[in-house]
Structure formats: C-alpha cells, structure tokens
Scaffold this motif. Structure first.
Motif, mmCIF file in Angstrom:
data_model
loop_
_atom_site.group_PDB
_atom_site.id
_atom_site.type_symbol
_atom_site.label_atom_id
_atom_site.label_comp_id
_atom_site.label_asym_id
_atom_site.label_seq_id
_atom_site.Cartn_x
_atom_site.Cartn_y
_atom_site.Cartn_z
ATOM 1 N N LEU A 1 36.467 41.415 44.082
ATOM 2 C CA LEU A 1 36.383 42.715 43.409
ATOM 3 C C LEU A 1 35.267 43.599 43.954
ATOM 4 C CD1 LEU A 1 36.988 41.498 39.760
ATOM 5 C CD2 LEU A 1 38.359 43.231 40.931
ATOM 6 N N THR A 2 34.283 43.015 44.611
ATOM 7 C CA THR A 2 33.130 43.789 45.093
ATOM 8 C C THR A 2 33.060 43.871 46.615
ATOM 9 O OG1 THR A 2 31.675 41.850 45.076
ATOM 10 C CG2 THR A 2 31.796 43.151 43.048
ATOM 11 N N GLY A 3 34.141 43.525 47.288
ATOM 12 C CA GLY A 3 34.118 43.600 48.744
ATOM 13 C C GLY A 3 33.206 42.576 49.382
ATOM 14 N N VAL B 1 32.782 42.498 34.697
ATOM 15 C CA VAL B 1 31.770 42.118 35.689
ATOM 16 C C VAL B 1 31.775 43.117 36.840
ATOM 17 C CG1 VAL B 1 30.865 40.219 37.072
ATOM 18 C CG2 VAL B 1 32.264 39.717 35.061
ATOM 19 N N ALA B 2 32.984 43.503 37.267
ATOM 20 C CA ALA B 2 33.096 44.455 38.380
ATOM 21 C C ALA B 2 32.555 45.824 37.989
ATOM 22 C CB ALA B 2 34.551 44.563 38.817
ATOM 23 N N GLU B 3 32.852 46.284 36.774
ATOM 24 C CA GLU B 3 32.377 47.598 36.351
ATOM 25 C C GLU B 3 30.853 47.633 36.277
ATOM 26 O OE1 GLU B 3 32.994 50.254 32.404
ATOM 27 O OE2 GLU B 3 34.737 49.962 33.717
ATOM 28 N N THR B 4 30.254 46.553 35.819
ATOM 29 C CA THR B 4 28.798 46.479 35.816
ATOM 30 C C THR B 4 28.253 46.612 37.232
ATOM 31 O OG1 THR B 4 28.887 45.030 33.884
ATOM 32 C CG2 THR B 4 26.816 45.088 35.095
ATOM 33 N N PHE B 5 28.936 45.990 38.183
ATOM 34 C CA PHE B 5 28.507 46.100 39.574
ATOM 35 C C PHE B 5 28.589 47.551 40.061
ATOM 36 C CE2 PHE B 5 29.881 46.389 44.036
ATOM 37 C CZ PHE B 5 28.739 45.903 44.659
ATOM 38 N N TYR B 6 29.727 48.190 39.851
ATOM 39 C CA TYR B 6 29.925 49.524 40.423
ATOM 40 C C TYR B 6 29.122 50.605 39.708
ATOM 41 C CZ TYR B 6 33.504 47.723 43.515
ATOM 42 O OH TYR B 6 34.148 47.024 44.506
ATOM 43 N N LEU B 7 29.030 50.556 38.391
ATOM 44 C CA LEU B 7 28.358 51.628 37.660
ATOM 45 C C LEU B 7 26.868 51.390 37.457
ATOM 46 C CD1 LEU B 7 30.959 52.671 34.931
ATOM 47 C CD2 LEU B 7 30.575 53.631 37.203
ATOM 48 N N GLN B 8 26.407 50.150 37.624
ATOM 49 C CA GLN B 8 24.991 49.876 37.421
ATOM 50 C C GLN B 8 24.309 49.337 38.673
ATOM 51 O OE1 GLN B 8 24.319 47.535 33.878
ATOM 52 N NE2 GLN B 8 25.735 48.740 32.674
ATOM 53 N N ALA C 1 40.230 47.097 45.494
ATOM 54 C CA ALA C 1 39.789 45.716 45.336
ATOM 55 C C ALA C 1 40.363 45.144 44.047
ATOM 56 C CB ALA C 1 38.273 45.647 45.311
ATOM 57 N N SER C 2 40.783 43.888 44.107
ATOM 58 C CA SER C 2 41.313 43.207 42.926
ATOM 59 C C SER C 2 40.890 41.747 42.972
ATOM 60 C CB SER C 2 42.835 43.321 42.877
ATOM 61 O OG SER C 2 43.420 42.526 43.887
ATOM 62 N N LYS C 3 41.191 41.020 41.907
ATOM 63 C CA LYS C 3 40.840 39.600 41.863
ATOM 64 C C LYS C 3 41.580 38.795 42.919
ATOM 65 C CE LYS C 3 41.835 38.956 37.508
ATOM 66 N NZ LYS C 3 41.962 38.274 36.196
ATOM 67 N N THR C 4 42.770 39.254 43.277
ATOM 68 C CA THR C 4 43.620 38.481 44.198
ATOM 69 C C THR C 4 43.539 38.956 45.631
ATOM 70 O OG1 THR C 4 45.489 39.913 43.614
ATOM 71 C CG2 THR C 4 45.214 37.854 42.363
ATOM 72 N N GLY C 5 42.840 40.059 45.881
ATOM 73 C CA GLY C 5 42.717 40.539 47.251
ATOM 74 C C GLY C 5 42.916 42.039 47.346
ATOM 75 N N SER D 1 42.504 55.337 40.281
ATOM 76 C CA SER D 1 43.034 54.996 38.967
ATOM 77 C C SER D 1 41.892 54.467 38.109
ATOM 78 C CB SER D 1 44.122 53.932 39.100
ATOM 79 O OG SER D 1 45.185 54.403 39.914
ATOM 80 N N PRO D 2 42.058 54.503 36.773
ATOM 81 C CA PRO D 2 40.971 54.011 35.915
ATOM 82 C C PRO D 2 40.623 52.558 36.216
ATOM 83 C CG PRO D 2 42.618 55.189 34.625
ATOM 84 C CD PRO D 2 43.189 55.026 35.991
ATOM 85 N N ARG D 3 39.321 52.327 36.342
ATOM 86 C CA ARG D 3 38.771 50.981 36.495
ATOM 87 C C ARG D 3 39.423 50.203 37.640
ATOM 88 N NH1 ARG D 3 37.765 52.169 31.038
ATOM 89 N NH2 ARG D 3 35.580 51.663 30.557
ATOM 90 N N THR D 4 39.631 50.909 38.735
ATOM 91 C CA THR D 4 40.184 50.291 39.947
ATOM 92 C C THR D 4 39.258 50.599 41.112
ATOM 93 O OG1 THR D 4 42.446 50.567 39.129
ATOM 94 C CG2 THR D 4 42.172 50.117 41.481
ATOM 95 N N PRO D 5 38.451 49.666 41.541
ATOM 96 C CA PRO D 5 37.524 49.951 42.647
ATOM 97 C C PRO D 5 38.267 50.149 43.959
ATOM 98 C CG PRO D 5 37.395 47.643 41.985
ATOM 99 C CD PRO D 5 38.288 48.313 41.002
ATOM 100 N N VAL D 6 37.814 51.143 44.726
ATOM 101 C CA VAL D 6 38.371 51.421 46.046
ATOM 102 C C VAL D 6 37.232 51.383 47.057
ATOM 103 C CG1 VAL D 6 39.546 53.102 47.503
ATOM 104 C CG2 VAL D 6 40.268 52.807 45.120
ATOM 105 N N ILE D 7 37.443 50.683 48.162
ATOM 106 C CA ILE D 7 36.433 50.575 49.206
ATOM 107 C C ILE D 7 37.009 51.149 50.495
ATOM 108 C CG2 ILE D 7 35.010 48.997 50.567
ATOM 109 C CD1 ILE D 7 35.034 47.098 48.163
ATOM 110 N N VAL D 8 36.304 52.101 51.068
ATOM 111 C CA VAL D 8 36.716 52.740 52.317
ATOM 112 C C VAL D 8 35.844 52.198 53.438
ATOM 113 C CG1 VAL D 8 36.921 54.916 53.571
ATOM 114 C CG2 VAL D 8 37.529 54.811 51.144
ATOM 115 N N THR D 9 36.487 51.776 54.510
ATOM 116 C CA THR D 9 35.774 51.263 55.676
ATOM 117 C C THR D 9 36.261 51.955 56.931
ATOM 118 O OG1 THR D 9 37.379 49.472 55.963
ATOM 119 C CG2 THR D 9 35.437 48.994 54.625
#
Length: 729
Positions: free
Chosen positions: A352-354, A598-605, A697-701, A719-727
């Motif tokens: 979820l956090t790359g 857990v993921a939201e705590t990572f991204y927002l905090q 990012a998701s739990k499964t990949g 989308s709500p509460r859906t982390p996106v990582i750009v590389t």
C-alpha cells in the motif's frame, strides 16, 4: 506507555506545592512583585559585549547592558533577598530562609558572593554563588555548599534573574516546555509556569526560557537536569524568569506515583532522605540584539539553543514509516495479532505504501503479553508463535523492506517475573516499594535503575541483543518519559540524576556498544544526542499566563531528533498540531484493523512529516485564527482552532488536512485524498508525459491508473482513499 494527567485539581495542586516547596508561591491567589528599588553596593562585570551590574547586598544581577547602554534589561529590580529552602533533621521540618551576603570577591570576568542562611540564630547553610561573564553570556553556578547544625540545603531560588515591566513598550516572554508560548506582557494574565504532575518545576522537555523587548532579549537555559525553571507575571505587571538551583530533592514532597486520576499522592516523612542531586547547578543567560520583528525574536533564540545541542545520533528513522503492532495482553481471550499475522500486515502495508521502509515495534511479545514478565525477557509468548515464530517474522520482514524489533521496558517490574527481586525496586517517599499502575492486570513496580545496573541490567542488554538478533534498532518504552525518577531507598538513595547518569545512560551505552540504536517514549532534553526517535511529542498545554502558541519545540529540536505525536484516527485537529509542533504519526495497529487505516495514516501524516521534519523553521507569524510557519523551501499555513492546514514546498501546494500530492522519496510522487478529486503536482525536471506511469497501490499489488500532464503539471483523478504513486519509467 505512561500517561500524564494534564490537569491538577486545586486541592491536589496546593498540597503538591506546599509539600514540595516547588513553586509553592503558586498556591497564592495574587502575586505582587513590588516597586523597583535602587541598586545597593553595585558590583560590575564587563566584556566588550555585555555589562552586568549586581546588587552587592542581595547577590543577584540588577541590570544588564548589552552592546552599549541603549540596550538594557533588568535583573531582580526589587533587590529581594535570595530565598533558600532547608530541612532541619531534628525535629524534622522544612524552612524557607533569606540568605545574606557575607563577602564578595571580584575576579575580573567573574564575581563570587559568599552567602549564608540562618535559622533561629544558628547558621543552617553557606554556599557560593558564582557568576562568570564571557562574551554576551552570563553563567550562574552554585558552589562550595556547606550544611551546618543539623540542616540540609534543598534549593537556592533565583526566580527573577531577568525582569521586564508592563510599563515598558513591546516587552515579552517565551517558554517551550509544553510546545511553546509567546507572552506579550501588555496582554498577559497574572500567573506562572505550573509544576509538572510528576517532576515539579523541572522543565524536562525543554529547559529554555526567554525574556526581552524590541531591542534586546535573553535566553535562559538550565544545563542541570534537576534544576527548576521559573517564569511569572505578577499582578502588578512584572514579568520575571529565573532558575531554582537544586542541591537535594526535598524529602517532604508528595510524589505522584502515576496510579491514575483521583489516587492519593505519596508523601515523605522524617525518615525520608533528602536525595543529593550530584549534578552541579549551572544556568546560562545569553543576550542578543533583536533584529527585525520583535515578535519573532524568540525564533533567533531557539536557533541559538539548537546550535548548542549534540547532533542527531542517527538518521535511521528519517524517511521510514515507524509504527507499532499490538500483539497480546494477558487479559485478552485471544491475541490481537500473531507473528504470522504481523507478517501479513507488514506485507500489505509495503504494498500500500510503495515498499516504503518500515520499522515495526512488537508490543506484547514477551511472556503473556504487554507489561508482563519484566524484568525478565527470556520467554516469547507462545500463543502468538513463540521464539521461532518471532525470529521467522524478523527474517521474513526483510523481504518487505521492514525491520521488526521489540518494544521493551526497563522501568517496570512484576512480582510474577522469574527475575523479580526487591533489591532492584525503587522506594517511595514513605519508604515502601515504589508501586505504579496495573497496566494489563498485574501491579507494576518501578525499578531503581542505578541499583539495577549493579544487579543485572547490563547482562539483560547483552542477552537481548544476542538472543533476539535485533535489527539495528529496538524500542524501550518509558525510559525517556521520566528523565529524572527518584529512588528514596534508605540504604541506597538515588536522585533522579543518579538514576539517569548511572542507570538510563548506561543502558543506552550498552545497546550502542552492540550496534543497536534505541528509540523511546518522550523527547526530553537530557537524551538529546543519545536517542534519535521518540514515540510521542511535547505534551501541549495552554500557557497559564495567556501566551499564544509558538513552535519553539520543533525550532529547537528539529535537527536533534524526530518524534511522533498524539494522533487519533478520525480526529481532524491533531493533524494541525502535528504540522505545528513537528511530529510524525504515533500509530499502533492490530490484525483486525482495516489496512487502509494504516495506509491513510502513512499518506496523510507520515508523508507530510517526511517532507517537513528536516527543514528548519525560518519564520513564524501569528495571524489570529491561523499561523504561517516559514520553513526552508516552503511554508505551512495552520489553524489550531479549526484543524485546517496546507503545506507548500517550492511554490507548490503538496498537502492539506485531507489530501496530499507530494514526493515519496526522490524518484516518486504520491497522491492521496479522502474524497474524489483531481490532484496536481509540478512535473519534475527530466520527466515527460511519455516516460511516467501511475499505479494505484492496494493490498494485493499495483493497478495502472490514467495520468495526464497539463501545463507542466501531473494531473491525477483520484478515488477516495486510493493511493496513487507516479514514477518515471
């Protein structure tokens, strides 16, 4: 984790103050400083930068002239006699006495006042107050103490080393022990710093006070870990700051044993030793010109204090998601998380956090779970997987860029432990074993760490490092929370400083010799340079003199350590407190919790913290409803009233209360929002629309997501509460 009740009811407060003598005058409803008095028998010390005039009758500074006579601050302008607190052993009683100057010795750059205090016609104590001026610094030390005629010296009070009056223009004071506050004397309320629930007037978190006007200001730093800090605004409009030089711990005091709200204090008696502190009393007063806006002068003072600190011991925690997993407690019908489930959490958080680096503390890994078995650590809880399961978890976690380590405890002990011994337990003021709370079902007892060092603590460190193959770091709960913790053992008395120097510091040194860095609970001044990561922050409380909040705590400590804060899921305001006071998330999870929390705590905090915590604070403007904090390369707008905030770096807005669009390390950009929205971030140099990709990012990949470049900005529909990582491909 310890808990500090933020309020003392008046009855408890008055009892505490009267019994300890620490800030005992706080119990009075009104405080009057009195009219300024003419300096008697002046004694002068001078350098090219600073001239200090002393009142030769009182033995205290009367006036400071900085960089010429046009810049002045006053010392104790009432020429009040120095008050000392003593204890008469037989019959047992405590007294406050006025000290008088017997003789004065001027030694060029220093002056010594030989002082004496008399009770009932008999001399109770004598001592030397030594002042040395160097450049624009005045240093005050307590020396050559002699205790006489059955008396013991407890403390020497110098509460008004620097003073200002409301009649002066633009006069102010500032303190930082509970985050930071700026007091404009024209609008201040009468009052003073209240004693801490556990350690009285000791400013253990940040022992720094400031006082000044629009031309000159002074920074007071208590270099001695058990000396008190004094700051007060009197009813007749005088602001004063100073120090309390502590020679012994007052044995008559009533100690809060952290038994919980409403529980009685434990008070000393005639057999309670007045613990010899053992650390010399040293207080520094540094004087500076005000450059620019006087309301930001405190920030220059904070930068000065920062330069006096040792560097951060390690950068191990700087760009890492550090959190805890609660695994087991003895009162639970089944574990919260087994070691196998811990691995599942870590794997999913990595996805979820790359694959961001993680440091994970296991809370409740030993014996029957959290707060059991100590001081022994030789048994791993079988119902969560036992020793083999824990070692397998530690090894497998490496695949997910994670270090799994222990949450340990050297302060608490339990009678059920196979290593239990009353010989290492501290004693309360009344002489009984020092008990504390029942954290998870069994009453805990506080260990006297100076004694524990002589009876197995270092052997325990060696065993822990080797048996559990610690991955370069471990967490020791409580250790730093009580920087000073007294042991009133009649046979082996030890002040808080003794337990710090001969106990806690030696435990840290032993881990360091094994190559293991130690994180702990709360940031405290004595641990700077020894501990780099603290689980919680600075304990924010309102200023009793009506001061407005300022970020003094992070302005001083930002390059010396990193820390978490008291974040509560679903509560918006703590996010603002976090960016204001410089903390990252203080987060604990368990298996049943939705991993997206857990993921939201990572991204927002965690991510905004990673972006900010190395950037020094350059400016601060209080705009009433909100504040502007200027940092290197950016700015933070934050409202402690509404909980709203925004973070701007290099001209781009990268974070707010409920979304982020900010760098994730050096080669990725993360996007996250609690609501559906379009998020944008400037396209980095060398990146093009053709060579970037976006993945949710998701739990499964990861899953591919559409990405656009518009006007040199990356645009993502999230989308709500859906982390996106750009590389960059």
């Amino acid at each position: 984790m310890q808990q500090e009740d933020l309020k003392l009811n008046r009855r408890t407060f008055v009892k505490f103050a009267a019994a300890t003598g620490v800030g005992s005058f706080l119990a009075e409803e009104k405080i009057y400083a009195g009219e300024p008095q003419k300096t008697q028998h002046p004694v002068v010390l001078q350098t090219s930068a600073l001239q200090v005039t002393f009142d030769g009758t009182a033995g205290t500074p009367a006036e400071y002239a900085f960089a010429g006579r046009s810049r002045r601050l006053m010392g104790d302008d009432t020429a009040a006699p120095i008050v000392v607190r003593v204890c008469k052993k037989d019959p047992w009683q405590q007294e406050n006495l006025s000290a008088r100057v017997l003789s004065t010795r001027n030694e060029g750059s220093g002056v010594s006042f030989s002082m004496s205090a008399v009770s009932g016609g008999a001399e109770a104590t004598s001592f030397l107050l030594h002042y040395v001026v160097s450049g624009s610094r005045l240093t005050v030390t307590l020396e050559q103490v002699a205790e006489k005629n059955g008396y013991e010296l407890l403390e020497v009070r110098l509460p008004a080393l620097v003073t200002v009056r409301r009649q002066q223009q633009n006069v102010w004071m500032a303190h930082g022990d509970t985050g930071g506050a700026l007091i404009e004397l024209a609008d201040a309320k009468p009052g003073q710093l209240a004693p801490n629930q556990f350690w009285g007037d000791i400013l253990s978190t940040l022992p720094v006070l400031m006082t000044g006007d629009a031309k000159t200001f002074c920074v007071l730093t208590n270099a001695s870990f058990m000396d008190g800090g004094a700051m007060a605004v009197s009813t007749d409009g005088r602001g004063a700051m100073g120090t309390v030089q502590r020679y012994r711990v007052d044995g008559s005091q009533c100690a809060d044993l952290n038994l919980g709200k409403g529980e009685p204090l434990n008070c000393g008696n005639s057999g309670t030793p007045n613990l010899l502190v053992r650390q010399p009393s040293v207080c520094h007063l540094d004087f500076f010109p005000v450059i620019g806006d006087w309301k930001q002068a405190w920030l220059a003072g904070a930068h000065h204090v920062r330069t006096q600190l040792p560097p951060k011991r390690t950068t191990m925690y700087d760009d890492v998601y550090t959190y805890g997993i609660r695994v087991d407690e003895p009162t639970w019908p089944h574990p919260a998380t087994t070691f196998a489930q811990c691995e599942e959490i870590i794997r999913e958080v990595a996805s979820l956090t790359g694959n961001t680096p993680q440091i994970v503390h296991l809370w409740g890994w030993q014996f029957k779970g959290k707060d059991t078995g100590y001081p022994a650590v030789n048994v791993v809880d079988e119902r969560i997987g036992g020793y083999e399961g824990m070692m397998r978890l530690m090894e497998n976690a490496k695949k997910y860029n994670a270090r799994v380590t222990l949450s340990d405890n050297y302060d608490d002990g339990y009678r059920s432990s196979p290593a239990w011994s009353e010989d290492i337990v501290a004693r309360r003021p009344d002489g009984e074993l020092y008990n504390s709370r029942s954290w998870t079902g069994e009453k805990s007892y506080i260990l006297g760490l100076a004694k524990y060092i002589r009876h197995g603590a270092l052997e325990r460190v060696d065993y822990t490092c080797k048996q559990y193959k610690l991955p370069g770091t471990t967490h020791i709960d409580v250790l730093t929370y009580y920087a000073v913790r007294n042991d009133w053992d009649r046979q082996h008395p030890a002040s808080g400083y003794t337990n710090l120097a001969d106990g806690k510091f030696k435990i840290l040194d032993a881990f360091h010799e094994h190559g293991i860095d130690v994180s702990s609970e709360a940031p405290r001044y004595p641990f700077m340079g020894k501990v780099s990561f603290f689980w919680q922050g600075c304990g924010i409380r309102p200023c009793p003199m009506g001061g407005r909040a300022i970020p003094m705590f992070p302005a001083v400590y930002r390059q010396a350590a990193v820390w978490g804060d008291g974040m509560h899921r679903g509560d918006m305001s703590p996010g603002a407190l976090q960016v204001f006071h410089g903390g990252g998330p203080r987060f604990m999870t368990r298996y049943e919790e939705d991993r997206m929390v857990v993921a939201e705590t990572f991204y927002l905090q965690a991510l905004p913290w990673m972006l900010l915590h190395r950037r020094n604070i350059l400016s601060f403007v209080d705009e009433g409803q909100q504040s502007r904090i200027g940092v290197e390369g950016g700015e933070v707008h934050v409202s402690l009233e509404t909980g709203e905030y925004t973070v701007t770096i290099d001209g781009a807005q990268v974070a707010a209360r409920n979304w982020i669009a900010c760098p994730l390390g050096n080669h990725r950009i993360a996007f996250y929002s609690t609501e559906a929205r379009t998020l944008r971030h400037p396209l980095p140099t060398g990146w093009t629309e053709q060579n970037i990709k976006a993945e949710a990012a998701s739990k499964t990949g990861p899953q591919p997501v559409a990405v656009k470049v518009q006007d040199r900005e990356i645009a993502i529909e999230v989308s709500p509460r859906t982390p996106v990582i750009v590389t960059r491909n």
